[in-house]
Design a protein around this motif. Structure first.
Motif, mmCIF file in Angstrom:
data_model
loop_
_atom_site.group_PDB
_atom_site.id
_atom_site.type_symbol
_atom_site.label_atom_id
_atom_site.label_comp_id
_atom_site.label_asym_id
_atom_site.label_seq_id
_atom_site.Cartn_x
_atom_site.Cartn_y
_atom_site.Cartn_z
ATOM 1 N N LEU A 100 0.890 -1.299 0.095
ATOM 2 C CA LEU A 100 0.031 0.072 0.060
ATOM 3 C C LEU A 100 0.867 1.324 0.067
ATOM 4 N N LYS A 101 1.883 1.317 0.870
ATOM 5 C CA LYS A 101 2.940 2.447 0.967
ATOM 6 C C LYS A 101 3.512 2.696 -0.400
ATOM 7 N N GLU A 102 3.769 1.685 -1.286
ATOM 8 C CA GLU A 102 4.195 1.914 -2.563
ATOM 9 C C GLU A 102 3.193 2.501 -3.530
ATOM 10 N N LEU A 103 2.033 1.982 -3.326
ATOM 11 C CA LEU A 103 1.124 2.390 -4.303
ATOM 12 C C LEU A 103 0.679 3.749 -4.169
ATOM 13 N N ILE A 104 0.474 4.389 -2.738
ATOM 14 C CA ILE A 104 0.273 5.613 -2.424
ATOM 15 C C ILE A 104 1.122 6.449 -3.022
ATOM 16 N N THR A 105 2.944 6.050 -2.891
ATOM 17 C CA THR A 105 3.956 6.874 -3.467
ATOM 18 C C THR A 105 3.738 7.163 -4.995
ATOM 19 N N VAL A 106 3.120 6.115 -5.848
ATOM 20 C CA VAL A 106 3.046 6.023 -6.990
ATOM 21 C C VAL A 106 1.773 7.149 -7.308
ATOM 22 N N ILE A 107 0.770 6.904 -6.417
ATOM 23 C CA ILE A 107 -0.507 7.938 -6.656
ATOM 24 C C ILE A 107 0.106 9.361 -6.492
ATOM 25 N N ARG A 108 0.596 9.642 -5.419
ATOM 26 C CA ARG A 108 1.169 10.922 -5.044
ATOM 27 C C ARG A 108 1.949 11.596 -6.321
ATOM 28 N N ASN A 109 3.009 10.539 -6.753
ATOM 29 C CA ASN A 109 3.850 11.000 -7.884
ATOM 30 C C ASN A 109 3.119 11.186 -9.193
ATOM 31 N N GLU A 110 2.392 10.357 -9.344
ATOM 32 C CA GLU A 110 1.289 10.571 -10.682
ATOM 33 C C GLU A 110 0.184 11.716 -10.435
ATOM 34 N N LEU A 111 -0.171 11.952 -9.533
ATOM 35 C CA LEU A 111 -1.079 13.249 -9.212
ATOM 36 C C LEU A 111 -0.196 14.281 -9.350
ATOM 37 N N ARG A 118 3.172 18.569 -3.187
ATOM 38 C CA ARG A 118 3.990 18.743 -2.126
ATOM 39 C C ARG A 118 3.628 18.550 -0.871
ATOM 40 N N ASN A 119 2.464 19.024 -0.637
ATOM 41 C CA ASN A 119 1.970 18.495 0.576
ATOM 42 C C ASN A 119 0.646 17.801 0.369
ATOM 43 N N PHE A 120 0.740 16.383 0.786
ATOM 44 C CA PHE A 120 0.048 15.491 0.482
ATOM 45 C C PHE A 120 -0.396 14.671 1.463
ATOM 46 N N PHE A 121 -1.483 13.968 1.582
ATOM 47 C CA PHE A 121 -1.817 13.052 2.782
ATOM 48 C C PHE A 121 -3.221 12.344 2.657
ATOM 49 N N ILE A 122 -3.255 11.134 3.141
ATOM 50 C CA ILE A 122 -4.274 10.272 3.000
ATOM 51 C C ILE A 122 -4.879 10.150 4.381
ATOM 52 N N ALA A 123 -6.085 10.500 4.590
ATOM 53 C CA ALA A 123 -6.609 10.582 5.799
ATOM 54 C C ALA A 123 -7.690 9.583 6.147
ATOM 55 N N LEU A 124 -7.826 8.903 7.334
ATOM 56 C CA LEU A 124 -8.833 7.969 7.922
ATOM 57 C C LEU A 124 -9.432 8.657 8.859
#
Length: 185
Positions: A100-111, A118-124
């Motif tokens: 999941l961490k790798e996927l989130i990093t890919v999502i951030r880089n693609e977005l 530059r300021n990005f987070f996943i919130a639960l």
């Protein structure tokens, strides 16, 4: 409009195209842009040498066609194509990444190809504690792992149940209206 330096900017921005025609001594086509009467325009311009009765060049003559709308449509098309490409690469990564961490990093880089991440987070949202947990958090100034839901911008997204595009000026308006309270830097 002597007080508005943006009222007419064509001559300042695109004056060098006359020099190109004078130097080449032949008709040339140019993309020019600037403000005319305060309105930004893109023009498709054709300029040619202007000759006197003896065949001596005495200047340039030209005509222009307003292509502002076409340029805007093309820019929108390119933006849409970039967005579709980003969505495709994120979808592909969902099936290829190992965790999941790798996927989130890919999502951030693609977005980051289409928005500022530059300021990005996943919130639960933790309903029991009424707080926001941040399993993924990248920020230039702050570091949080949790924060109270309160009247945060994240809380507003949760309440509205849809994403919100907020620009810097909108944050002040939301604060003044009492809908949110800023936190962090």
């Amino acid at each position: 409009h002597p007080d508005d330096d943006q009222w007419h900017t064509f001559g300042e921005i695109c004056g060098n195209t006359d020099k190109v025609v004078i130097k080449s001594r032949k008709a040339e086509r140019f993309d020019e842009y600037g403000n005319i009467q305060g309105k930004f325009l893109y023009l498709d311009v054709i300029k040619a040498p202007f000759l006197d009765e003896n065949g001596q060049m005495i200047g340039t003559v030209g005509s222009a066609r307003d292509v502002t709308k076409e340029r805007q449509i093309e820019a929108e098309r390119q933006k849409f194509e970039r967005l579709q490409s980003v969505i495709y690469r994120i979808s592909a990564a969902a099936g290829e990444t190992r965790d999941l961490k790798e996927l989130i990093t890919v999502i951030r880089n693609e977005l980051g190809q289409v928005i500022d991440t530059r300021n990005f987070f996943i919130a639960l949202y933790d309903k029991v504690k009424d707080e926001i947990q941040l399993p993924y958090f990248i920020d230039e100034m702050d570091y949080f792992t949790t924060f109270p839901k309160g009247r945060s911008l994240t809380a507003l997204v949760l309440e509205r149940k849809k994403s919100i595009l907020v620009k810097e000026k909108n944050i002040k308006e939301l604060e003044d209206s009492g809908l949110i309270e800023s936190m962090g830097s």
